[in-house]
Design a protein around this motif. Structure first.
Motif, PDB file in Angstrom:
ATOM      1  N   GLY A 130       0.919  -1.415  -0.136  1.00  0.00           N
ATOM      2  CA  GLY A 130      -0.054  -0.096  -0.016  1.00  0.00           C
ATOM      3  C   GLY A 130       0.820   1.378  -0.167  1.00  0.00           C
ATOM      4  O   GLY A 130       0.377   2.189  -0.371  1.00  0.00           O
ATOM      5  N   VAL A 131       1.988   1.168   0.481  1.00  0.00           N
ATOM      6  CA  VAL A 131       2.986   2.241   0.590  1.00  0.00           C
ATOM      7  C   VAL A 131       3.206   2.997  -0.817  1.00  0.00           C
ATOM      8  O   VAL A 131       3.669   3.992  -1.274  1.00  0.00           O
ATOM      9  CB  VAL A 131       4.329   1.914   1.437  1.00  0.00           C
ATOM     10  N   LEU A 181       4.261   7.386   2.343  1.00  0.00           N
ATOM     11  CA  LEU A 181       4.191   8.107   3.504  1.00  0.00           C
ATOM     12  C   LEU A 181       5.707   8.614   3.735  1.00  0.00           C
ATOM     13  O   LEU A 181       6.685   7.890   3.385  1.00  0.00           O
ATOM     14  CB  LEU A 181       3.797   7.194   4.939  1.00  0.00           C
ATOM     15  N   LYS A 182       5.719   9.789   4.441  1.00  0.00           N
ATOM     16  CA  LYS A 182       7.010  10.599   4.521  1.00  0.00           C
ATOM     17  C   LYS A 182       7.939   9.745   5.286  1.00  0.00           C
ATOM     18  O   LYS A 182       9.043   9.632   5.127  1.00  0.00           O
ATOM     19  CB  LYS A 182       6.725  11.765   4.792  1.00  0.00           C
ATOM     20  N   VAL A 207       7.822   6.523   5.930  1.00  0.00           N
ATOM     21  CA  VAL A 207       8.264   5.195   5.495  1.00  0.00           C
ATOM     22  C   VAL A 207       8.882   5.199   4.307  1.00  0.00           C
ATOM     23  O   VAL A 207       8.413   5.534   3.276  1.00  0.00           O
ATOM     24  CB  VAL A 207       6.922   4.364   5.093  1.00  0.00           C
ATOM     25  N   PRO A 208      10.302   4.520   4.338  1.00  0.00           N
ATOM     26  CA  PRO A 208      11.083   4.469   3.181  1.00  0.00           C
ATOM     27  C   PRO A 208      10.285   3.561   2.138  1.00  0.00           C
ATOM     28  O   PRO A 208       9.968   2.523   2.397  1.00  0.00           O
ATOM     29  CB  PRO A 208      12.463   3.919   3.366  1.00  0.00           C
ATOM     30  N   SER A 209       9.971   3.913   0.859  1.00  0.00           N
ATOM     31  CA  SER A 209       9.284   3.129  -0.039  1.00  0.00           C
ATOM     32  C   SER A 209       9.926   3.039  -1.530  1.00  0.00           C
ATOM     33  O   SER A 209       9.089   2.530  -2.355  1.00  0.00           O
ATOM     34  CB  SER A 209       7.787   3.766  -0.183  1.00  0.00           C
ATOM     35  N   VAL A 210      11.175   3.501  -1.689  1.00  0.00           N
ATOM     36  CA  VAL A 210      11.375   3.681  -3.068  1.00  0.00           C
ATOM     37  C   VAL A 210      11.749   2.035  -3.582  1.00  0.00           C
ATOM     38  O   VAL A 210      11.593   1.899  -4.820  1.00  0.00           O
ATOM     39  CB  VAL A 210      12.668   4.512  -3.256  1.00  0.00           C
ATOM     40  N   LEU A 211      12.501   1.294  -2.930  1.00  0.00           N
ATOM     41  CA  LEU A 211      12.424  -0.123  -3.414  1.00  0.00           C
ATOM     42  C   LEU A 211      11.202  -0.872  -3.525  1.00  0.00           C
ATOM     43  O   LEU A 211      11.358  -1.542  -4.673  1.00  0.00           O
ATOM     44  CB  LEU A 211      13.463  -0.884  -2.321  1.00  0.00           C
TER      45      LEU A 211
END
Length: 50
Positions: A19-20, A25-26, A28-32
């Motif tokens: 969902g990220v 969300l700022k 929560v790292p989500s690039v990967l």
């Protein structure tokens, strides 16, 4: 030759649960997760065309 190639038809279902990726969300790292999910979706589209 796979069954799908022989039939010249078939379905591929990718199940990705992150969902990220859709709602980042700022905190929560989500690039990967974004790269992985986006890459999987685009690779599937490309293979379907081939």
């Amino acid at each position: 030759m796979t069954d799908m190639q022989k039939a010249r038809s078939g379905h591929i279902v990718n199940i990705t649960a992150s969902g990220v990726v859709e709602q980042p969300l700022k905190a929560v790292p989500s690039v990967l997760a974004s790269l992985t999910k986006g890459g999987l979706n685009e690779a599937t589209k490309s293979l379907a065309i081939e």
